[in-house]
Design a protein around this motif. Sequence first.
Motif, PDB file in Angstrom:
ATOM      1  N   SER A  34      10.472  -7.712   3.666  1.00 61.25           N
ATOM      2  CA  SER A  34       9.563  -7.126   2.674  1.00 61.25           C
ATOM      3  C   SER A  34       9.216  -8.056   1.515  1.00 61.25           C
ATOM      4  O   SER A  34       8.395  -7.684   0.676  1.00 61.25           O
ATOM      5  CB  SER A  34      10.134  -5.813   2.135  1.00 61.25           C
ATOM      6  N   SER A  45       3.366  -6.200   5.250  1.00 64.90           N
ATOM      7  CA  SER A  45       4.537  -5.516   4.711  1.00 64.90           C
ATOM      8  C   SER A  45       5.832  -6.230   5.042  1.00 64.90           C
ATOM      9  O   SER A  45       6.820  -6.104   4.312  1.00 64.90           O
ATOM     10  CB  SER A  45       4.620  -4.102   5.295  1.00 64.90           C
ATOM     11  N   SER A 105       6.034   0.642   3.589  1.00 67.19           N
ATOM     12  CA  SER A 105       5.476  -0.513   4.294  1.00 67.19           C
ATOM     13  C   SER A 105       4.099  -0.201   4.842  1.00 67.19           C
ATOM     14  O   SER A 105       3.290  -1.104   5.078  1.00 67.19           O
ATOM     15  CB  SER A 105       6.421  -0.937   5.424  1.00 67.19           C
TER      16      SER A 105
END
Length: 450
Positions: A189, A332, A282
Motif C-alpha cells: 500500500s 493501491s 484499496s
Amino acid sequence: MGRLLKISSAVLALIVAALFGWLALAPPELLKVGDGYAAKIVCSNVFIAGRDAQAVLADDVQAPGHPLLKLVRVGVDSEKQMVTARILGFAAAGYAAYRPGAGCASLPDGVAAGLSPIETKTAAAAPLPGAAWPEGEGAAIDPALQKLVEDADLAGPGVRAIAVIRDGRLVAETYGQGFDRSTPLLGWSMTKSVTAALIGLRVAEGRMEVSRADLLPEWAGDERAAITLADLMGMQSGLAFNENYGDVTDVTRMLYLERDMAGFAATRTLGAKPGTTFSYSSGTSTLLSRIWMRTFDDPAAALAFPYDALFAPLGMTSAVLETDESGTFVGSSYMYATAQDWARFAQFLLQDGVWKGRAMLPKDYVAFMRAPTKASGGKYGQGQVWLEENGVRAGTGSFPADAFWMLGHDGQAIMLVPSLKLAVVRLGLTPSRLGYDVQKLNGKIIEALD
C-alpha cells in the motif's frame, strides 16, 4: 461383514471422487483467491526480482499466510512468462502473466489475451558508477545510524532492506539475507502514495483538479456523483468497501477474482455521505488510477506516464508499477522498486516535488498530501499518506509535527520528516501478528541525529 466393508469402501470412494470433482470443477472462491494470490506473488518475484519460484512460494506465500496456502503448488512457464498455482496441485487454478515494463497481472479467467509490453519514451538513466546517491548508489555512512539499522531488534523479523536518507544523501543501509541493492521489493500500500504523486503531476499539467466531482460515467445521476477526487484521496468517499483480508471480501475479490479491478470498485454503493466518514479502501486507490489514466486520450500514453513523467526523471530504474488484466494500474498495491529507488521517491516528496531544480508537482502539493483529514480524526492525510503509525502520531514524543508515513502490508514503511530532511525506508516480510513496531527504529534514528 465383507460385503458391508465393500459397500463402505465404494461409498467412501464415491465421496472422495465427488470431493475431488467439486474442487476441480467448482472450487470455493476462497481457494481461487488463494491460488490467485500465490500465482501473482510468485510471478512478480520471479520475473521482476529474479528470485526462485519455490523459495518465493515457501517464504512469501506459505510461511506468513493462511494455512490453506501450504497446499498450493506452482508452475512457471518461462517461455510464456506465466505462473499457474493450484491447491493440492490440481484445484482452483490461479494464473498470472508477465509483460515487460508492466510486471505481472492476475488473470482470473486464465487468458493472457490483450496483454502487451508498455512502450516508454524515456528510459531512466542508470546510476553513475562511483557517484553518491541519488545520482549513484554510493553511501556516506553515518556510523551511529548504521549501527541502528543493523540492530536486529530495531530492524525487526523478516527485514529485507533499510535505507536512511539525511540531507539528500544515503547515510545508512542494510539488507536481509538473499537481498541487496539490486532487489526490487513490493511496497504493497505504499503504492497509494505513488498514485497520489501521479495525480499531482496531472494537476500540474492542468489536466486534473482535486475538487472535481462527477468522476465516473457509471456514477452519473446517483449520489456517488458528489464524490470528489479529494474524497477518494483522503479515504472519505463514503463508498462501502470491505478491506479485510484472509477471506473473500471486496479487497481480495478485487485483487484476485476480477480482471477489471477499478470497474469492480466502481460498483460499490455509498455507505456514508461523501466527506464524512474515514474508511481505508484499496478500491478507492484503484479507482484513482482509472480516473487519472482517463485524462489521457491515448491509453498507451497513460501506461507510459509513470515511467516517462516520474520514474525516469528521478532515476528510479528498477520501479515497476503493475496493471490488472484490463490494463489499469493497480495503484493501491502493486509497485516494486529497490530500497534505493523507494528512497528516491521519498526524497522527491521531502523536496516538495522538486527534482534537480525542476518543480514537478504543484507548489505545496506535498503539504496538501500530508494535511490531516477531518474524517480520519487526523490519522490520515489528504493525499494517500498516514499521519500516525502504530499509535504514534506526528508531533508526539520525538516525532516532529511534519512527519508522515507511507505504509504497506507485511511491514513496509517509509517515514518522511521534511523539517529534518530525513527519510527512513524499511522493507520486509513482517506480518502484523509478529508485533513488530517500526516506530522504535524511527524514534531511535531521530534521537541519534545531531
